[in-house]
Design a protein around this motif. Structure first.
Motif, PDB file in Angstrom:
ATOM      1  N   LEU A   1      -0.577 -10.232   0.702  1.00 19.95           N
ATOM      2  CA  LEU A   1      -1.113  -9.223   1.681  1.00 19.95           C
ATOM      3  C   LEU A   1      -0.151  -8.573   2.919  1.00 19.95           C
ATOM      4  N   THR A   2       0.520  -9.650   3.547  1.00 17.95           N
ATOM      5  CA  THR A   2       1.598  -8.949   4.588  1.00 17.95           C
ATOM      6  C   THR A   2       2.257  -7.744   3.955  1.00 17.95           C
ATOM      7  N   GLU A   3       2.835  -7.484   3.504  1.00 15.05           N
ATOM      8  CA  GLU A   3       4.099  -7.311   2.704  1.00 15.05           C
ATOM      9  C   GLU A   3       3.222  -5.393   1.820  1.00 15.05           C
ATOM     10  N   SER A   4       2.082  -5.858   1.979  1.00 19.09           N
ATOM     11  CA  SER A   4       1.049  -4.647   0.924  1.00 19.09           C
ATOM     12  C   SER A   4       0.585  -3.802   1.647  1.00 19.09           C
ATOM     13  N   ILE A   5      -0.278  -4.393   2.918  1.00 22.80           N
ATOM     14  CA  ILE A   5      -0.241  -4.131   3.855  1.00 22.80           C
ATOM     15  C   ILE A   5       0.298  -3.300   4.364  1.00 22.80           C
ATOM     16  N   ARG A   6       1.117  -3.507   5.043  1.00 25.99           N
ATOM     17  CA  ARG A   6       2.360  -3.079   5.691  1.00 25.99           C
ATOM     18  C   ARG A   6       3.008  -1.675   4.653  1.00 25.99           C
ATOM     19  N   ALA A   7       3.026  -1.473   3.448  1.00 26.22           N
ATOM     20  CA  ALA A   7       3.174  -0.429   3.043  1.00 26.22           C
ATOM     21  C   ALA A   7       1.696   0.640   2.968  1.00 26.22           C
ATOM     22  N   MET A   8       1.019   0.001   3.098  1.00 26.44           N
ATOM     23  CA  MET A   8       0.028   0.713   2.587  1.00 26.44           C
ATOM     24  C   MET A   8      -0.482   1.431   4.329  1.00 26.44           C
ATOM     25  N   ILE A   9       0.454   1.067   5.873  1.00 24.30           N
ATOM     26  CA  ILE A   9       0.048   1.711   6.359  1.00 24.30           C
ATOM     27  C   ILE A   9       1.124   2.466   7.055  1.00 24.30           C
TER      28      ILE A   9
ATOM     29  N   ALA B   1       2.027   4.050   3.973  1.00 28.78           N
ATOM     30  CA  ALA B   1       1.913   6.079   3.102  1.00 28.78           C
ATOM     31  C   ALA B   1       1.308   6.260   4.361  1.00 28.78           C
ATOM     32  N   ARG B   2       0.143   5.879   4.699  1.00 24.85           N
ATOM     33  CA  ARG B   2      -1.439   6.306   5.093  1.00 24.85           C
ATOM     34  C   ARG B   2      -0.364   7.643   7.010  1.00 24.85           C
TER      35      ARG B   2
END
Length: 309
Positions: free
Chosen positions: A130-138, A140-141
């Protein structure tokens, strides 16, 4: 519609069990996981004994994983050589896991160990994902390049001996970590009734740098082979595979996996990882609550098998 489960020794609603298998099969095709991490707890929460739930779920994992793997194979999204090494090592791990399962069941500690393992592994893996995926989405935005691991980049695992080339994944790595991952997931799969995809997928991506578009199909092949062996061993060694329960779950799982594989092809990788992480954490939290919650009945009476006193 009620149906009696001969090994679990209890009646269940066939449509509810079918729905569980279909939903978990959908997740299997969507995320590239066996789904056992969710199905086994659902069966346990439904009143089925952990021993039967774990053993019977392995059969459903085989059905849903193989069904979804066919879709990925047709799209040429599987590294068969890498999958072969993982399956061979996973078979060894499954044999070890079934042996541990038998010992824990004989000692009366199986239920506790299953719950503790779920809380530990699901909490740890789910939190990291979850930590890694949230960082990746941030990233990307904000328009920043995501710090994704790409094939060809090296870490400590790439410096180990006994290297092998995997052309489909564009890798040249040691087989030592691959074998270690396969054996470990085989043990966990037999012990907990999980395909191990929620561990295998992150391990292949972040440790070995396998391309994301190859990981899901490859993990499905590994789970199919490993869990097929686990099912046979559980049936012959522990006699805990409920054929009726497994059949209902398998039919639902095969249908659901086909829909999941189609949907998964149109969802971004970081979004898939975030959704999977939330599911993993949710199941882990539920097990933790059950462990610390005071039961309604503090005492129970049971007759041990073979005890005539």
């Amino acid at each position: 519609m009620q149906i009696y489960l001969p090994i679990a020794e209890m009646p269940v609603n066939m449509f509810i069990i079918f729905g569980m298998g279909g939903a978990v099969g959908f997740l299997s095709g969507l995320f590239g996981v066996g789904g056992g991490f969710l199905l086994t707890p659902l069966l346990i929460f439904s009143g089925i004994s952990p021993a039967v739930a774990v053993a019977s779920t392995t059969a459903q994992v085989v059905a849903s994983s193989s069904s979804a793997a066919i879709t990925y194979y047709r799209r040429r999204m599987i590294d068969m050589k890498l999958a072969g090494v993982l399956v061979a090592s996973g078979v060894v791990g499954s044999s070890i896991g079934v042996g541990i399962f038998s010992l824990l069941r004989r000692w009366g500690q199986l239920d506790l160990v299953i719950a503790l393992c779920y809380v530990t592994f699901l909490g740890l893996v789910g939190g990291l994902m979850l930590t890694e995926s949230i960082r990746a989405m941030i990233n990307a935005r904000k328009g920043r390049p995501a710090p994704l691991r790409r094939p060809g980049q090296h870490n400590w695992a790439h410096g180990l001996p006994f290297k092998m080339r995997f052309k489909r994944s564009k890798l040249y790595v040691s087989v030592i970590p691959i074998i270690a991952i396969g054996v470990g997931i085989g043990i966990l799969g037999s012990l907990l009734g999980i395909g191990g995809g929620f561990i295998l997928v992150p391990a292949l991506i972040y440790l070995l740098r396998v391309p994301t578009n190859i990981v899901i199909g490859t993990s499905l092949i590994q789970m199919t082979g490993t869990m097929a062996v686990a099912t046979v061993l559980q049936s012959t060694s522990n006699h805990t595979v409920d054929g009726v329960l497994a059949l209902i779950l398998m039919v639902g799982g095969v249908i659901g996996a086909q829909f999941g594989a189609r949907v998964g092809a149109h969802v971004r990788g970081d979004q898939l990882r975030a959704m999977l992480a939330i599911l993993v954490l949710g199941v882990g939290i539920r097990f933790f609550v059950d462990l610390v919650h005071t039961p309604a009945e503090l005492f129970s009476l049971a007759t041990l098998a073979g005890d005539t006193r």
